[in-house]
Design a protein around this motif. Structure first.
Motif, mmCIF file in Angstrom:
data_model
loop_
_atom_site.group_PDB
_atom_site.id
_atom_site.type_symbol
_atom_site.label_atom_id
_atom_site.label_comp_id
_atom_site.label_asym_id
_atom_site.label_seq_id
_atom_site.Cartn_x
_atom_site.Cartn_y
_atom_site.Cartn_z
ATOM 1 N N THR A 73 0.705 -1.654 0.589
ATOM 2 C CA THR A 73 -0.040 -0.007 0.013
ATOM 3 C C THR A 73 0.164 1.428 -0.113
ATOM 4 O OG1 THR A 73 -1.261 -1.099 0.977
ATOM 5 C CG2 THR A 73 -1.862 0.996 1.253
ATOM 6 N N VAL A 74 0.326 2.699 -1.133
ATOM 7 C CA VAL A 74 1.209 3.445 -1.004
ATOM 8 C C VAL A 74 0.250 5.007 -0.314
ATOM 9 C CG1 VAL A 74 2.975 2.535 -2.613
ATOM 10 C CG2 VAL A 74 0.391 3.511 -3.387
ATOM 11 N N ARG A 75 1.332 5.908 -0.267
ATOM 12 C CA ARG A 75 0.634 7.398 0.338
ATOM 13 C C ARG A 75 1.196 7.947 -0.994
ATOM 14 N NH1 ARG A 75 -1.899 9.149 5.395
ATOM 15 N NH2 ARG A 75 -1.630 11.861 4.772
ATOM 16 N N LEU A 76 -0.077 8.283 -1.661
ATOM 17 C CA LEU A 76 0.199 10.212 -2.335
ATOM 18 C C LEU A 76 0.483 10.631 -1.772
ATOM 19 C CD1 LEU A 76 -2.238 8.358 -4.922
ATOM 20 C CD2 LEU A 76 1.140 7.923 -4.737
ATOM 21 N N THR A 77 0.928 11.916 -2.265
ATOM 22 C CA THR A 77 0.935 13.516 -2.347
ATOM 23 C C THR A 77 -0.341 13.558 -3.112
ATOM 24 O OG1 THR A 77 2.953 12.864 -1.395
ATOM 25 C CG2 THR A 77 1.718 15.526 -2.185
ATOM 26 N N SER A 78 -1.329 15.007 -2.199
ATOM 27 C CA SER A 78 -2.145 15.402 -2.974
ATOM 28 C C SER A 78 -2.545 16.859 -3.089
ATOM 29 C CB SER A 78 -3.737 14.497 -2.404
ATOM 30 O OG SER A 78 -4.920 15.135 -3.152
ATOM 31 N N GLU A 114 0.456 12.987 -6.953
ATOM 32 C CA GLU A 114 2.111 12.368 -7.029
ATOM 33 C C GLU A 114 2.204 11.543 -6.215
ATOM 34 O OE1 GLU A 114 6.786 15.030 -7.227
ATOM 35 O OE2 GLU A 114 5.260 15.790 -6.452
ATOM 36 N N ASN A 115 3.322 10.670 -6.980
ATOM 37 C CA ASN A 115 3.556 9.852 -6.364
ATOM 38 C C ASN A 115 4.944 9.698 -5.733
ATOM 39 O OD1 ASN A 115 4.152 6.758 -5.498
ATOM 40 N ND2 ASN A 115 3.257 5.653 -7.056
ATOM 41 N N GLU A 116 5.720 9.698 -5.028
ATOM 42 C CA GLU A 116 6.929 10.223 -3.791
ATOM 43 C C GLU A 116 7.026 8.998 -3.206
ATOM 44 O OE1 GLU A 116 6.134 13.398 -2.064
ATOM 45 O OE2 GLU A 116 6.436 14.889 -3.201
#
Length: 318
Positions: A225-230, A248-250
């Motif tokens: 699981t990833v956490r995106l910047t929004s 953005e996927n950092e």
């Protein structure tokens, strides 16, 4: 083709007791195991692609891959002759699991955005039948100095192969660029990312998942699981709201089928209909994308709209 609704819509369609396992009440909503819908074949293909699932929420989430891929494929396949394609209905008069691209409650599924992607006026695509990259010019006028790029990425998002090409393309025509190549060291599931530019401007982008074994995407279920910047801007102009979300996927992992939904700020209830520039997008590590949304003020019921970000392997952001 079946077009499975979102989990929110499923909860409106039937009581919890009838949602899982798939049973007769699904048939009342057109998901019949036999007959012209042939849902039994759909279930067999689902198990082949993703393996068995033990709960309806995960099953509906995975079904969005099939929604997107299947509806995009229908429109991309007709690019050879460009004679058009008609789906039986775009909107059902009864809550249904088939045919529609947006559901009875006016919420678009991934199938809607797959169909929209395949219908771009100027479109780059992977022809899985010939295993080649093509550009289809439906209605964009004659175009010179188009630049195309194809990339092959492993399941972790790392680029393992790429190829560029330039072309000119008249309106109502198709251009075949080159065949795909698959080097050693590919992961069981990998991605094809295509981009088309005209005079430095991105005019078409496309993204596919592919299995080394045909129709086997089970490795996707092991993605972390990833956490995106929004970041979202919200503006009102008279009776219309205009929202703009930059994602953005950092992280160092892919984010797949990222879904934006607009809800009422206080109650959290889903707002529909909403016009999305695109949705159910996939972001590779370091990739950024902006999505625009538009809706009527009347549909907010007096509340301010806000955007919720979720996705197949994406941590929900309110």
């Amino acid at each position: 083709m079946p077009n499975i609704v979102t989990y929110e819509s499923l909860q409106k369609m039937m009581p919890d007791s009838a949602q899982w396992p798939i049973g007769d009440m699904w048939g009342l909503h057109d998901f019949c195991l036999d007959g012209n819908v042939r849902a039994r074949s759909y279930l067999k293909l689902f198990d082949q692609q993703f393996g068995e699932v033990d709960n309806v929420e995960d099953w509906v989430s995975l079904a969005q891959f099939m929604n997107y891929d299947g509806h995009r494929a229908m429109f991309e396949a007709q690019g050879k002759n460009r004679m058009g394609l008609v789906i039986w209905m775009s909107h059902p008069a009864w809550p249904s699991f088939v045919w529609q691209t947006y559901d009875y409650y006016l919420e678009p599924t991934a199938g809607y955005f797959g169909a929209k992607k395949g219908s771009e006026p100027l479109h780059i695509q992977w022809n899985a039948f010939t295993d080649s990259v093509e550009v289809v010019n439906y209605s964009a006028g004659d175009r010179d100095q188009l630049t195309a790029r194809a990339e092959l990425l492993n399941v972790d998002g790392s680029v393992v192969w790429q190829r560029d090409a330039t072309l000119s393309l008249s309106e109502d025509s198709i251009g075949v660029l080159f065949g795909m190549e698959y080097p050693e060291g590919l992961t069981d599931v990998h991605f094809i990312r295509l981009e088309l530019e005209h005079e430095g401007e991105l005019v078409s982008q496309n993204f596919y998942w592919r299995g080394s074994a045909a129709h086997n995407y089970r490795t996707l279920r092991t993605l972390p699981t990833v956490r995106l910047t929004s970041n979202t801007t919200t503006d009102r102009d008279g009776d219309r709201w205009y929202l703009r979300t930059t994602l953005e996927n950092e992280t160092d992992q892919p984010a797949l089928l990222v879904r934006l939904k607009v809800v009422r700020n206080n109650s959290g209830d889903l707002i529909a209909p909403v016009l999305y520039s695109e949705n159910y997008v996939s972001l590779m590590p370091g990739e950024r994308k902006t999505i625009r949304m538009e809706l009527d003020h009347a549909d907010t019921r007096g509340e301010r709209p806000r955007v919720v970000v979720s996705g197949f392997n994406v941590e929900q952001l309110d």
